[in-house]
Design a protein around this motif. Structure first.
Motif, PDB file in Angstrom:
ATOM      1  N   CYS A 277      16.478   4.660   7.925  1.00 54.27           N
ATOM      2  CA  CYS A 277      15.380   4.826   6.982  1.00 54.27           C
ATOM      3  C   CYS A 277      14.125   4.238   7.638  1.00 54.27           C
ATOM      4  N   ALA A 278      12.985   4.883   7.448  1.00 50.88           N
ATOM      5  CA  ALA A 278      11.761   4.394   8.077  1.00 50.88           C
ATOM      6  C   ALA A 278      10.592   4.570   7.126  1.00 50.88           C
ATOM      7  N   VAL A 279       9.595   3.729   7.304  1.00 50.70           N
ATOM      8  CA  VAL A 279       8.391   3.786   6.483  1.00 50.70           C
ATOM      9  C   VAL A 279       7.166   3.813   7.378  1.00 50.70           C
ATOM     10  N   ARG A 280       6.172   4.532   6.957  1.00 50.30           N
ATOM     11  CA  ARG A 280       4.889   4.535   7.666  1.00 50.30           C
ATOM     12  C   ARG A 280       3.801   4.342   6.610  1.00 50.30           C
ATOM     13  N   LEU A 281       2.913   3.394   6.858  1.00 52.03           N
ATOM     14  CA  LEU A 281       1.832   3.132   5.922  1.00 52.03           C
ATOM     15  C   LEU A 281       0.829   4.273   5.958  1.00 52.03           C
ATOM     16  N   SER A 282       0.336   4.629   4.799  1.00 47.24           N
ATOM     17  CA  SER A 282      -0.699   5.644   4.709  1.00 47.24           C
ATOM     18  C   SER A 282      -1.899   5.205   5.544  1.00 47.24           C
ATOM     19  N   GLY A 283      -2.368   6.062   6.430  1.00 45.04           N
ATOM     20  CA  GLY A 283      -3.504   5.738   7.275  1.00 45.04           C
ATOM     21  C   GLY A 283      -3.134   5.131   8.610  1.00 45.04           C
ATOM     22  N   TYR A 284      -1.858   4.911   8.816  1.00 45.59           N
ATOM     23  CA  TYR A 284      -1.395   4.334  10.072  1.00 45.59           C
ATOM     24  C   TYR A 284      -0.439   5.301  10.766  1.00 45.59           C
ATOM     25  N   SER A 285      -0.137   4.970  12.019  1.00 46.35           N
ATOM     26  CA  SER A 285       0.650   5.911  12.812  1.00 46.35           C
ATOM     27  C   SER A 285       2.072   5.466  13.068  1.00 46.35           C
ATOM     28  N   THR A 286       2.344   4.172  12.960  1.00 42.97           N
ATOM     29  CA  THR A 286       3.630   3.681  13.470  1.00 42.97           C
ATOM     30  C   THR A 286       4.702   3.628  12.396  1.00 42.97           C
ATOM     31  N   LEU A 287       5.941   3.814  12.837  1.00 40.91           N
ATOM     32  CA  LEU A 287       7.092   3.767  11.957  1.00 40.91           C
ATOM     33  C   LEU A 287       7.739   2.388  12.009  1.00 40.91           C
ATOM     34  N   THR A 288       8.149   1.911  10.842  1.00 43.40           N
ATOM     35  CA  THR A 288       8.970   0.710  10.763  1.00 43.40           C
ATOM     36  C   THR A 288      10.342   1.138  10.284  1.00 43.40           C
ATOM     37  N   PHE A 289      11.356   0.800  11.072  1.00 46.11           N
ATOM     38  CA  PHE A 289      12.708   1.258  10.793  1.00 46.11           C
ATOM     39  C   PHE A 289      13.560   0.163  10.147  1.00 46.11           C
ATOM     40  N   GLY A 290      14.550   0.614   9.360  1.00 44.38           N
ATOM     41  CA  GLY A 290      15.598  -0.286   8.920  1.00 44.38           C
ATOM     42  C   GLY A 290      16.593  -0.472  10.043  1.00 44.38           C
ATOM     43  N   LYS A 291      17.606  -1.305   9.794  1.00 46.80           N
ATOM     44  CA  LYS A 291      18.588  -1.630  10.832  1.00 46.80           C
ATOM     45  C   LYS A 291      19.598  -0.510  11.051  1.00 46.80           C
ATOM     46  N   GLY A 292      19.622   0.460  10.161  1.00 51.91           N
ATOM     47  CA  GLY A 292      20.536   1.583  10.316  1.00 51.91           C
ATOM     48  C   GLY A 292      21.819   1.425   9.517  1.00 51.91           C
ATOM     49  N   THR A 293      22.391   2.562   9.112  1.00 46.18           N
ATOM     50  CA  THR A 293      23.690   2.587   8.436  1.00 46.18           C
ATOM     51  C   THR A 293      24.580   3.562   9.179  1.00 46.18           C
ATOM     52  N   MET A 294      25.726   3.075   9.605  1.00 41.20           N
ATOM     53  CA  MET A 294      26.673   3.936  10.307  1.00 41.20           C
ATOM     54  C   MET A 294      27.540   4.629   9.275  1.00 41.20           C
TER      55      MET A 294
ATOM     56  N   LYS B   1      11.676  13.876   4.719  1.00 41.18           N
ATOM     57  CA  LYS B   1      10.541  12.971   4.576  1.00 41.18           C
ATOM     58  C   LYS B   1       9.943  13.108   3.185  1.00 41.18           C
ATOM     59  N   TYR B   2       9.383  11.999   2.714  1.00 37.81           N
ATOM     60  CA  TYR B   2       8.607  12.009   1.485  1.00 37.81           C
ATOM     61  C   TYR B   2       7.160  11.665   1.839  1.00 37.81           C
ATOM     62  N   LEU B   3       6.266  12.586   1.532  1.00 31.17           N
ATOM     63  CA  LEU B   3       4.842  12.339   1.781  1.00 31.17           C
ATOM     64  C   LEU B   3       4.097  12.154   0.468  1.00 31.17           C
ATOM     65  N   SER B   4       4.377  13.046  -0.488  1.00 33.53           N
ATOM     66  CA  SER B   4       3.755  12.970  -1.812  1.00 33.53           C
ATOM     67  C   SER B   4       4.432  14.031  -2.671  1.00 33.53           C
ATOM     68  N   GLY B   5       4.051  14.058  -3.950  1.00 37.79           N
ATOM     69  CA  GLY B   5       4.543  15.110  -4.835  1.00 37.79           C
ATOM     70  C   GLY B   5       5.913  14.811  -5.409  1.00 37.79           C
ATOM     71  N   SER B   6       6.766  15.827  -5.460  1.00 45.38           N
ATOM     72  CA  SER B   6       8.088  15.683  -6.062  1.00 45.38           C
ATOM     73  C   SER B   6       8.867  14.539  -5.439  1.00 45.38           C
ATOM     74  N   THR B   7       9.479  13.746  -6.287  1.00 47.99           N
ATOM     75  CA  THR B   7      10.184  12.569  -5.777  1.00 47.99           C
ATOM     76  C   THR B   7      11.549  12.912  -5.195  1.00 47.99           C
TER      77      THR B   7
ATOM     78  N   VAL C 105       0.849  -1.194   0.000  1.00 49.63           N
ATOM     79  CA  VAL C 105       0.000   0.000   0.000  1.00 49.63           C
ATOM     80  C   VAL C 105       0.884   1.242   0.000  1.00 49.63           C
ATOM     81  N   SER C 106       0.232   2.396  -0.109  1.00 56.25           N
ATOM     82  CA  SER C 106       0.974   3.653  -0.144  1.00 56.25           C
ATOM     83  C   SER C 106       1.727   3.866   1.163  1.00 56.25           C
ATOM     84  N   VAL C 107       2.909   4.449   1.030  1.00 59.23           N
ATOM     85  CA  VAL C 107       3.734   4.684   2.212  1.00 59.23           C
ATOM     86  C   VAL C 107       4.242   6.109   2.253  1.00 59.23           C
TER      87      VAL C 107
END
Lengths: 115, 113
Positions: free
Chosen positions: B91-108, B49-55, B29-31
């Protein structure tokens, strides 16, 4: 400074014990989120409260519980602590509970060490 | 369920060199997509952050990221890094319509003179 405060900054305790972590959100924010950061699991979402009500649950153990009080501060209670609970616990807050502008602001974290 | 993959756990780079930190996500779904930075002994700070519009999204401290829907990627770039950019980047993603963030493992990111 994000405006989110967490106490204590460090906590050292023994296995089997119970601790309480406290979070005060930014002024005006109604949502509070708790995250756990550990070396093996990375950053994981635990639980989300909005204006006193639980809104979402993530990978939160049954030994852990949280609540958000009428003044909007939140507490995360960790009981029967195990060595593996040692981690950095972050609180984040946001104005709303969902939507594109639901930006989360993170506190400095509480580092829990279980010996 | 959504997931985030940060392909590099560590990226060493010399000062003033360009850098790209890679992030791929999976979702049906949209993220909304985010990059956070964590300096030593500090909390997470939103970079962009990217929400919409210009990539192409510009953030703080000279960082930018490009959302590529077909590649399901959101790579972070900076044309010239400073020693002070040494930190862990999530890096993190949040599904459209939801509140929680899912994170990657991180890059040092390790910047050396």
């Amino acid at each position: 400074d994000s405006g989110v405060t967490q106490t204590p900054k460090h906590l050292i305790t023994a296995t089997g014990q119970r601790v309480t972590l406290r979070c005060s959100p930014r002024s005006g924010d109604l949502s509070v989120y708790w995250y756990q950061q550990s070396l093996d699991q990375g950053l994981q979402f635990l639980i989300h409260y909005y204006n006193g009500e639980e809104r979402a649950k993530g990978n939160i153990l049954e030994r852990f519980s949280a609540q958000q009080f009428p003044d909007l501060h939140s507490e995360l209670n960790l009981s029967s602590l195990e060595l593996g609970d040692s981690a950095l616990y972050f609180c984040a807050s946001s104005v709303v509970d969902r939507g594109p502008h639901n930006e989360q602001f993170f506190g400095p974290g509480t580092r829990l060490t279980v010996l | 369920a959504q997931s985030v993959t940060q392909l590099d756990s560590q990226v060493p780079v010399f000062e003033e060199a360009p850098v790209e930190l890679r992030c791929n996500y999976s979702s049906s779904v949209s993220v909304y997509l985010f990059w956070y930075v964590q300096y030593p002994n500090q909390g997470l700070q939103l970079l962009l952050k990217y929400l919409s519009g210009s990539t192409l999204v510009k953030g703080i401290n000279g960082f930018e990221a490009e959302f590529n829907k077909s590649q399901t990627s959101f790579h972070l770039r900076k044309p010239s890094v400073h020693i002070s950019d040494t930190a862990e980047y999530f890096c993190a993603v949040r599904l459209s319509g939801y509140s929680t963030l899912t994170f990657g493992k991180g890059t040092m990111l390790l910047v050396s003179p």
